[in-house]
Design a protein around this motif. Structure first.
Motif, PDB file in Angstrom:
ATOM      1  N   ARG A  10       0.839  -1.200   0.000  1.00 10.87           N
ATOM      2  CA  ARG A  10       0.000   0.000   0.000  1.00 10.87           C
ATOM      3  C   ARG A  10       0.881   1.260   0.000  1.00 10.87           C
ATOM      4  NH1 ARG A  10      -3.348  -2.929   3.578  1.00 10.87           N
ATOM      5  NH2 ARG A  10      -2.381  -1.906   5.371  1.00 10.87           N
ATOM      6  N   LEU A  11       1.897   1.255   0.837  1.00 11.01           N
ATOM      7  CA  LEU A  11       2.799   2.403   0.895  1.00 11.01           C
ATOM      8  C   LEU A  11       3.511   2.607  -0.443  1.00 11.01           C
ATOM      9  CD1 LEU A  11       4.098   4.677   2.517  1.00 11.01           C
ATOM     10  CD2 LEU A  11       5.835   3.044   3.256  1.00 11.01           C
ATOM     11  N   THR A  12       3.942   1.543  -1.057  1.00 11.59           N
ATOM     12  CA  THR A  12       4.600   1.618  -2.366  1.00 11.59           C
ATOM     13  C   THR A  12       3.650   2.198  -3.406  1.00 11.59           C
ATOM     14  OG1 THR A  12       6.026  -0.251  -1.846  1.00 11.59           O
ATOM     15  CG2 THR A  12       5.744   0.289  -4.175  1.00 11.59           C
ATOM     16  N   LEU A  13       2.401   1.758  -3.407  1.00 10.30           N
ATOM     17  CA  LEU A  13       1.419   2.250  -4.363  1.00 10.30           C
ATOM     18  C   LEU A  13       1.118   3.735  -4.117  1.00 10.30           C
ATOM     19  CD1 LEU A  13      -0.450   1.583  -6.697  1.00 10.30           C
ATOM     20  CD2 LEU A  13      -2.198   0.948  -5.033  1.00 10.30           C
ATOM     21  N   VAL A  14       0.942   4.119  -2.867  1.00 17.70           N
ATOM     22  CA  VAL A  14       0.679   5.526  -2.539  1.00 17.70           C
ATOM     23  C   VAL A  14       1.858   6.395  -2.966  1.00 17.70           C
ATOM     24  CG1 VAL A  14       0.427   7.156  -0.626  1.00 17.70           C
ATOM     25  CG2 VAL A  14      -0.960   5.077  -0.679  1.00 17.70           C
ATOM     26  N   LEU A  16       4.115   5.757  -5.236  1.00 20.42           N
ATOM     27  CA  LEU A  16       4.206   5.736  -6.696  1.00 20.42           C
ATOM     28  C   LEU A  16       3.256   6.769  -7.294  1.00 20.42           C
ATOM     29  CD1 LEU A  16       5.437   4.319  -9.176  1.00 20.42           C
ATOM     30  CD2 LEU A  16       3.455   2.807  -9.150  1.00 20.42           C
ATOM     31  N   VAL A  17       2.014   6.792  -6.832  1.00 16.99           N
ATOM     32  CA  VAL A  17       1.043   7.755  -7.335  1.00 16.99           C
ATOM     33  C   VAL A  17       1.463   9.179  -6.950  1.00 16.99           C
ATOM     34  CG1 VAL A  17      -1.351   8.567  -7.109  1.00 16.99           C
ATOM     35  CG2 VAL A  17      -0.870   6.125  -7.391  1.00 16.99           C
ATOM     36  N   LEU A  18       1.895   9.352  -5.717  1.00 16.29           N
ATOM     37  CA  LEU A  18       2.288  10.682  -5.248  1.00 16.29           C
ATOM     38  C   LEU A  18       3.499  11.221  -6.003  1.00 16.29           C
ATOM     39  CD1 LEU A  18       1.853  12.933  -3.114  1.00 16.29           C
ATOM     40  CD2 LEU A  18       3.489  11.707  -1.686  1.00 16.29           C
ATOM     41  N   LEU A  19       4.555  10.418  -6.120  1.00 16.65           N
ATOM     42  CA  LEU A  19       5.816  10.906  -6.692  1.00 16.65           C
ATOM     43  C   LEU A  19       5.913  10.777  -8.211  1.00 16.65           C
ATOM     44  CD1 LEU A  19       8.242   9.608  -3.942  1.00 16.65           C
ATOM     45  CD2 LEU A  19       7.284  11.890  -4.208  1.00 16.65           C
ATOM     46  N   ALA A  20       5.150   9.868  -8.805  1.00 20.06           N
ATOM     47  CA  ALA A  20       5.247   9.674 -10.252  1.00 20.06           C
ATOM     48  C   ALA A  20       4.095  10.321 -11.016  1.00 20.06           C
ATOM     49  CB  ALA A  20       5.315   8.184 -10.583  1.00 20.06           C
ATOM     50  N   VAL A  21       3.039  10.732 -10.309  1.00 23.04           N
ATOM     51  CA  VAL A  21       1.894  11.329 -10.991  1.00 23.04           C
ATOM     52  C   VAL A  21       1.594  12.722 -10.424  1.00 23.04           C
ATOM     53  CG1 VAL A  21      -0.549  11.082 -11.549  1.00 23.04           C
ATOM     54  CG2 VAL A  21       0.908   9.059 -11.510  1.00 23.04           C
ATOM     55  N   ILE A  22       1.270  12.797  -9.162  1.00 21.85           N
ATOM     56  CA  ILE A  22       0.817  14.055  -8.575  1.00 21.85           C
ATOM     57  C   ILE A  22       1.939  15.101  -8.551  1.00 21.85           C
ATOM     58  CG2 ILE A  22      -0.067  15.141  -6.486  1.00 21.85           C
ATOM     59  CD1 ILE A  22      -1.598  12.506  -5.972  1.00 21.85           C
TER      60      ILE A  22
END
Length: 187
Positions: A10-14, A16-22
Protein backbone atom coordinates in the motif's frame (compact mmCIF):
# COMPACT_ATOMS: atom_id res chain seq x y z
CA UNK A 1 5.87 -11.47 7.12
CA UNK A 2 2.25 -11.28 5.89
CA UNK A 3 1.54 -8.55 8.39
CA UNK A 4 4.24 -6.38 6.80
CA UNK A 5 3.62 -7.21 3.14
CA UNK A 6 0.20 -5.56 2.75
CA UNK A 7 1.22 -2.23 4.35
CA UNK A 8 4.45 -2.21 2.33
CA UNK A 9 2.55 -2.72 -0.92
CA UNK A 10 0.00 0.00 0.00
CA UNK A 11 2.80 2.40 0.90
CA UNK A 12 4.60 1.62 -2.37
CA UNK A 13 1.42 2.25 -4.36
CA UNK A 14 0.68 5.53 -2.54
CA UNK A 15 4.26 6.77 -3.04
CA UNK A 16 4.21 5.74 -6.70
CA UNK A 17 1.04 7.76 -7.34
CA UNK A 18 2.29 10.68 -5.25
CA UNK A 19 5.82 10.91 -6.69
CA UNK A 20 5.25 9.67 -10.25
CA UNK A 21 1.89 11.33 -10.99
CA UNK A 22 0.82 14.05 -8.58
CA UNK A 23 4.22 15.69 -7.97
CA UNK A 24 5.16 15.99 -11.70
CA UNK A 25 1.72 17.42 -12.49
CA UNK A 26 2.10 19.94 -9.67
CA UNK A 27 5.56 21.00 -10.90
CA UNK A 28 4.23 21.34 -14.48
CA UNK A 29 1.33 23.47 -13.24
CA UNK A 30 3.62 25.77 -11.23
CA UNK A 31 6.00 26.10 -14.20
CA UNK A 32 3.15 27.65 -16.20
CA UNK A 33 3.39 30.65 -13.87
CA UNK A 34 7.06 31.24 -14.73
CA UNK A 35 8.19 33.58 -17.53
CA UNK A 36 7.80 31.73 -20.81
CA UNK A 37 5.16 29.42 -19.34
CA UNK A 38 7.68 26.75 -18.47
CA UNK A 39 9.13 26.66 -21.97
CA UNK A 40 12.00 29.03 -21.26
CA UNK A 41 12.10 32.80 -21.53
CA UNK A 42 12.85 33.60 -25.15
CA UNK A 43 14.40 36.86 -26.32
CA UNK A 44 13.08 38.31 -29.56
CA UNK A 45 14.37 41.09 -31.78
CA UNK A 46 12.04 42.41 -34.48
CA UNK A 47 9.72 39.46 -33.92
CA UNK A 48 12.46 36.88 -34.39
CA UNK A 49 13.62 34.69 -31.49
CA UNK A 50 17.36 35.20 -31.05
CA UNK A 51 17.95 33.19 -27.89
CA UNK A 52 16.95 32.37 -24.36
CA UNK A 53 17.39 34.83 -21.50
CA UNK A 54 18.87 32.31 -19.06
CA UNK A 55 20.98 30.16 -21.38
CA UNK A 56 24.43 31.19 -22.52
CA UNK A 57 25.30 31.30 -26.20
CA UNK A 58 28.45 31.29 -28.25
CA UNK A 59 29.48 34.71 -29.50
CA UNK A 60 32.66 34.16 -31.45
CA UNK A 61 32.84 37.25 -33.65
CA UNK A 62 35.21 39.91 -32.37
CA UNK A 63 32.53 42.55 -32.89
CA UNK A 64 30.48 41.12 -30.01
CA UNK A 65 31.08 40.59 -26.32
CA UNK A 66 32.16 36.99 -25.75
CA UNK A 67 30.34 35.00 -23.11
CA UNK A 68 31.59 32.36 -20.76
CA UNK A 69 32.95 29.18 -22.35
CA UNK A 70 30.75 26.09 -22.21
CA UNK A 71 31.79 22.53 -21.48
CA UNK A 72 28.70 21.31 -23.38
CA UNK A 73 28.77 23.68 -26.37
CA UNK A 74 25.76 25.56 -24.95
CA UNK A 75 23.50 22.52 -25.37
CA UNK A 76 20.77 22.94 -22.75
CA UNK A 77 19.74 19.29 -23.14
CA UNK A 78 23.13 18.25 -21.81
CA UNK A 79 23.68 20.82 -19.09
CA UNK A 80 26.87 19.92 -17.26
CA UNK A 81 30.29 21.15 -16.40
CA UNK A 82 33.53 19.40 -17.06
CA UNK A 83 34.38 16.72 -14.55
CA UNK A 84 38.07 17.51 -14.88
CA UNK A 85 39.74 18.90 -11.79
CA UNK A 86 41.89 22.05 -11.71
CA UNK A 87 45.10 19.99 -11.83
CA UNK A 88 44.03 17.77 -14.75
CA UNK A 89 46.53 18.21 -17.63
CA UNK A 90 43.79 18.13 -20.29
CA UNK A 91 41.81 20.78 -18.44
CA UNK A 92 44.90 22.96 -18.04
CA UNK A 93 45.59 22.68 -21.79
CA UNK A 94 42.01 23.72 -22.55
CA UNK A 95 42.21 26.73 -20.24
CA UNK A 96 45.61 27.73 -21.66
CA UNK A 97 44.23 27.49 -25.20
CA UNK A 98 41.34 29.76 -24.18
CA UNK A 99 43.80 32.22 -22.62
CA UNK A 100 45.95 32.23 -25.76
CA UNK A 101 42.90 32.76 -27.98
CA UNK A 102 41.65 35.59 -25.78
CA UNK A 103 45.04 37.32 -25.84
CA UNK A 104 45.24 37.07 -29.64
CA UNK A 105 41.81 38.67 -30.02
CA UNK A 106 42.38 41.25 -27.27
CA UNK A 107 45.85 42.72 -27.80
CA UNK A 108 47.02 44.89 -24.96
CA UNK A 109 45.38 42.73 -22.29
CA UNK A 110 47.76 41.01 -19.91
CA UNK A 111 47.22 37.38 -18.95
CA UNK A 112 46.94 38.29 -15.27
CA UNK A 113 44.10 40.72 -16.05
CA UNK A 114 41.81 38.15 -17.71
CA UNK A 115 38.86 37.32 -15.43
CA UNK A 116 38.73 33.58 -14.78
CA UNK A 117 35.16 33.33 -16.07
CA UNK A 118 36.31 34.16 -19.60
CA UNK A 119 38.51 31.07 -19.77
CA UNK A 120 36.70 28.56 -17.52
CA UNK A 121 33.29 27.02 -18.07
CA UNK A 122 30.57 27.30 -15.46
CA UNK A 123 29.21 24.33 -13.54
CA UNK A 124 26.16 24.11 -15.80
CA UNK A 125 28.00 24.98 -19.00
CA UNK A 126 25.15 27.40 -19.76
CA UNK A 127 25.91 30.52 -17.73
CA UNK A 128 24.50 33.53 -19.66
CA UNK A 129 26.16 36.15 -17.46
CA UNK A 130 29.56 37.75 -16.96
CA UNK A 131 30.87 40.07 -14.32
CA UNK A 132 31.10 43.74 -15.34
CA UNK A 133 34.91 43.38 -15.28
CA UNK A 134 34.77 40.49 -17.77
CA UNK A 135 32.62 42.56 -20.10
CA UNK A 136 34.72 45.72 -19.74
CA UNK A 137 38.00 43.97 -20.51
CA UNK A 138 36.59 43.36 -24.02
CA UNK A 139 35.63 47.00 -24.63
CA UNK A 140 38.88 48.04 -26.35
CA UNK A 141 38.56 45.26 -28.96
CA UNK A 142 34.94 46.04 -29.73
CA UNK A 143 35.51 49.81 -29.79
CA UNK A 144 38.26 49.41 -32.37
CA UNK A 145 36.28 47.05 -34.60
CA UNK A 146 32.97 48.92 -34.45
CA UNK A 147 34.34 52.44 -34.31
CA UNK A 148 32.41 53.20 -31.12
CA UNK A 149 34.06 55.08 -28.29
CA UNK A 150 35.23 53.04 -25.33
CA UNK A 151 33.34 55.36 -22.99
CA UNK A 152 30.07 54.65 -24.84
CA UNK A 153 30.71 50.89 -24.60
CA UNK A 154 31.53 51.15 -20.90
CA UNK A 155 28.30 53.07 -20.43
CA UNK A 156 26.45 50.31 -22.30
CA UNK A 157 27.96 47.68 -19.98
CA UNK A 158 26.95 49.77 -16.96
CA UNK A 159 23.39 50.09 -18.29
CA UNK A 160 23.15 46.30 -18.62
CA UNK A 161 24.69 45.46 -15.25
CA UNK A 162 22.24 43.92 -12.81
CA UNK A 163 22.91 44.21 -9.10
CA UNK A 164 22.80 41.39 -6.57
CA UNK A 165 19.45 39.72 -5.90
CA UNK A 166 17.52 41.93 -3.46
CA UNK A 167 20.67 44.04 -3.23
CA UNK A 168 22.30 41.38 -1.05
CA UNK A 169 22.73 37.98 -2.68
CA UNK A 170 25.27 37.24 -5.38
CA UNK A 171 27.53 39.39 -7.50
CA UNK A 172 26.77 42.04 -10.09
CA UNK A 173 26.27 40.49 -13.52
CA UNK A 174 25.82 41.35 -17.17
CA UNK A 175 23.64 39.21 -19.44
CA UNK A 176 25.76 38.79 -22.57
CA UNK A 177 22.83 38.26 -24.95
CA UNK A 178 21.06 41.43 -23.78
CA UNK A 179 24.31 43.37 -23.98
CA UNK A 180 25.03 42.18 -27.52
CA UNK A 181 21.48 43.01 -28.63
CA UNK A 182 21.93 46.54 -27.28
CA UNK A 183 25.37 46.71 -28.92
CA UNK A 184 23.86 45.88 -32.29
CA UNK A 185 21.51 48.85 -31.93
CA UNK A 186 24.32 51.36 -31.21
CA UNK A 187 25.15 53.43 -34.24
Amino acid sequence: MKTHLAPALRLTLVMLVLLAVIYPLLVAAVSRLAPGGGQGETVSVNGKVVGYARIGQAFTEDRYFNGRPSAVDYNAAGSAGSNKGPSNPDYLKTVQARIDTFLVHNPGVQKADIPAELVTASGSGLDPDLSPAAAKIQVARIAKIRGISASRLNQLVDEHTDGPLLGLFGPQKVNVLALNIALAEVK
